[in-house]
Each structure stands twice: as C-alpha cells, then as structure tokens.
Design a protein around this motif. Sequence first.
Motif: not given
Length: 171
Positions: A89-113
Amino acid sequence: FDLLYTNRSNGMKIPALLLKQLYTFNSLKNVEGGVQFALKNRLSDATLTGIRAISINGVAIDLSVVELRMADGTTMPAKHVSVDHSVEFALRTSVVIHCAIDFLEEGKYSISITVDVQPFGPLVLDVEDGLYSEQKNRTSIPRDGADDYAPGIIATRQKFVEEYTGVTFDH
C-alpha cells in the motif's frame, strides 16, 4: 484530539484525523455485485497484512464477501490478506473495497475498517460517507477515483475550470 489507535509494542499513537485521510470521501457506491468504497494512501508507504473487520452502520460485513481491488487490476479476497499474502500500500496508491452485499439505500453511513498495517500494527478507521443518486444537470469537478493527482486528471480539471469560469490560467 481523539486518538483511535495505540500500538502497544512501541507506544505510537496515530490521531483519528490523520487516519481519516486514508478514506476517499464520496467513494461509497452501489455497483454491480454489491457496494464499494475506496482507500488511498496519503500518509506513508505501508503494507496491509490483515483485514480484521469491516462494518457499515454497525453491521459487520462477512469478510468472505469482501474483495480488495488494486489500481493495477489485481484483486484479493479480504480473508486472504495476511503477513504471508500482504498487499503493498505505497504512498499515493488506491485500493477499492468491494463488498458483495445488498445495495444500500440513499443516505449517510458510518463505515468502520480494522486492518493490520506494517509498520504501524492494527488501525481502526471510522468515517462517515453518503450514498446519493446523481443529480442531472449538476456541474461537478472531474475526479479520478484511482489517482486524483495524476497529470491527466489535473489537466482535465484545469481545462474544466477554464471553460467553466472563462478565465485562462497562466501557470
């Protein structure tokens, strides 16, 4: 100053404000096959050596349905990330976290990793992000989720600002 993490082996403390810089805000999206969000290393070269937990609005996501998608196109199941199967995870690199779960409804969410990171140890990243439908006729600044500071996207943004404002940049 809220401290989320203390590394017991060396007493290092990382402020929550600094950890939040790892999360790419407005990256939470419903996509084909689930939900995704992105992390970008804006701090220091590091190595992911474990994914301990991910939750959205306090609901734990089963790590067997989570996949890391790197900018180079490679993928790795979250459960496989370990000291023996680490992710650079070098500086300036990105990683996408993909979760195979049901779609979320519109709104605000708290995410903890919660992740294990060399050389820092376990880190807990708590952020809030929103999921909102795209508004038609809305003007937005061009972005690149993989690398928002690459020369190509910077030039695209500069051209956008010049066209939008009618002002030519002399730099």
